[in-house]
Enzyme design. Sequence first.
Site, PDB file in Angstrom:
ATOM      1  N   MET A 176      17.208   9.173 -39.675  1.00  0.00           N
ATOM      2  CA  MET A 176      18.062   9.533 -38.563  1.00  0.00           C
ATOM      3  C   MET A 176      17.952  10.998 -38.223  1.00  0.00           C
ATOM      4  O   MET A 176      18.394  11.466 -37.204  1.00  0.00           O
ATOM      5  CB  MET A 176      19.499   9.191 -38.924  1.00  0.00           C
ATOM      6  N   GLY A 187      17.686   7.765 -48.115  1.00  0.00           N
ATOM      7  CA  GLY A 187      18.603   8.667 -47.437  1.00  0.00           C
ATOM      8  C   GLY A 187      19.157   8.211 -46.109  1.00  0.00           C
ATOM      9  O   GLY A 187      20.033   8.885 -45.552  1.00  0.00           O
ATOM     10  N   ASP A 188      18.680   7.069 -45.580  1.00  0.00           N
ATOM     11  CA  ASP A 188      19.166   6.673 -44.254  1.00  0.00           C
ATOM     12  C   ASP A 188      19.068   5.165 -44.052  1.00  0.00           C
ATOM     13  O   ASP A 188      18.571   4.695 -43.035  1.00  0.00           O
ATOM     14  CB  ASP A 188      18.377   7.407 -43.167  1.00  0.00           C
ATOM     15  N   LEU A 189      19.558   4.397 -45.027  1.00  0.00           N
ATOM     16  CA  LEU A 189      19.540   2.939 -44.883  1.00  0.00           C
ATOM     17  C   LEU A 189      20.718   2.526 -43.999  1.00  0.00           C
ATOM     18  O   LEU A 189      21.715   1.971 -44.446  1.00  0.00           O
ATOM     19  CB  LEU A 189      19.608   2.272 -46.257  1.00  0.00           C
TER      20      LEU A 189
END
Length: 372
Positions: free
Chosen positions: A1, A224-226
């Site tokens: 993201m 870090g961005d699931l």
Amino acid sequence: MSSGNDRQPQTLTKPTFGEREAAELVDRVFGLKVSWIRSLPSYDDQNFHVRVSAEGADEYVLKITNSEDSQEPDLIEAQTQAMMFLSAEGFPSATPYLTKDGNIMSLESGGTGLGSKKYMVRLLTYLPGTPVAKITTNAQILYEIGRLAASVDKVLSEKFQHPSVKSLHRGQFIWNLANVPLLDQYIYALGQNKYCAVVKQVIEQFKGKVIPKLSSFRACINHGDLNDHNILVDSSSASLENPQYRVSGILDFSDMSYGYYVFEVAIAIMYMMIESPDPLSVGGHVLAGFESILPLTTEERGALFLLVSGRFAQSLIIAAHTALLYPENKEYLTITAKTGWKHLMTMFEVGQEAVEKKWFETAQAYTHHAPA
């Protein structure tokens, strides 16, 4: 993201390639003729879904990295090598199509606007599936997402080796959960938002109660961005009343960094809450899936509420800040804010003790009746 190393969000320069220019890029750099192309929504990079006239896999995502991150080739190399490694390990991760020179990426000029910028360009296999944001989640897929979060971090931390991996030590990277205190300098972007007080409370509690405990958490490499747009699923059953889902794709590795296992489950819980009509119930199912692979320690469990709250704060504040820079992309940037503020307020109104009780009791129930 998001992206970046030690720089702050305001230094981003998002690419501005048109569809024709992007198609020419695919031809020139990768030697493939584009038959169809369309832009995909993105946070601070630029993505295109392309179809090419070639044998075999003919759908790809052209990923053009923002100009700031493009100056960090080792970081992009590490992210791409991690994707390739996970794919080889059986995870549904994209892999790069090599350039005509046999490389996984190429630094290219282009886009509209003033000044000459260079952007790192990759062509990744297109993964089929529906974003979690587009389905009605149930306990089964939330549990699977928890398992996925633990499994990805575990295999990366235990088996992934590459010279570029050291670039994942990202210092002041604004999206690393350890850096919630850095949000202080961006609160101005919220303006007169009536919820400002709760965000400031999150940051202060984070400083006092989470930061001192970081050394007791188990370290790892985080995806870090699931989030609900970065996990793709397809249905593995015909039942409309009780669909069974499986994960068919893991997207966007640009937030990878060294962190802690508990960060990943907190991030997954927060994003799975976003679309849920019963957000407080989500955490227990995700936690149960995660702990089926990696049980949390007492210290890690004790920080979970503030870690989830911290991710809400990051997403809401950084999105507001970035939307000031790129107002034309405001709708995509503020997706989380549509329900995020309400969910964060609900968490604090219900209170840490009651929320944790709900999460932990739900997770505990799985030890007696784990899903098939």
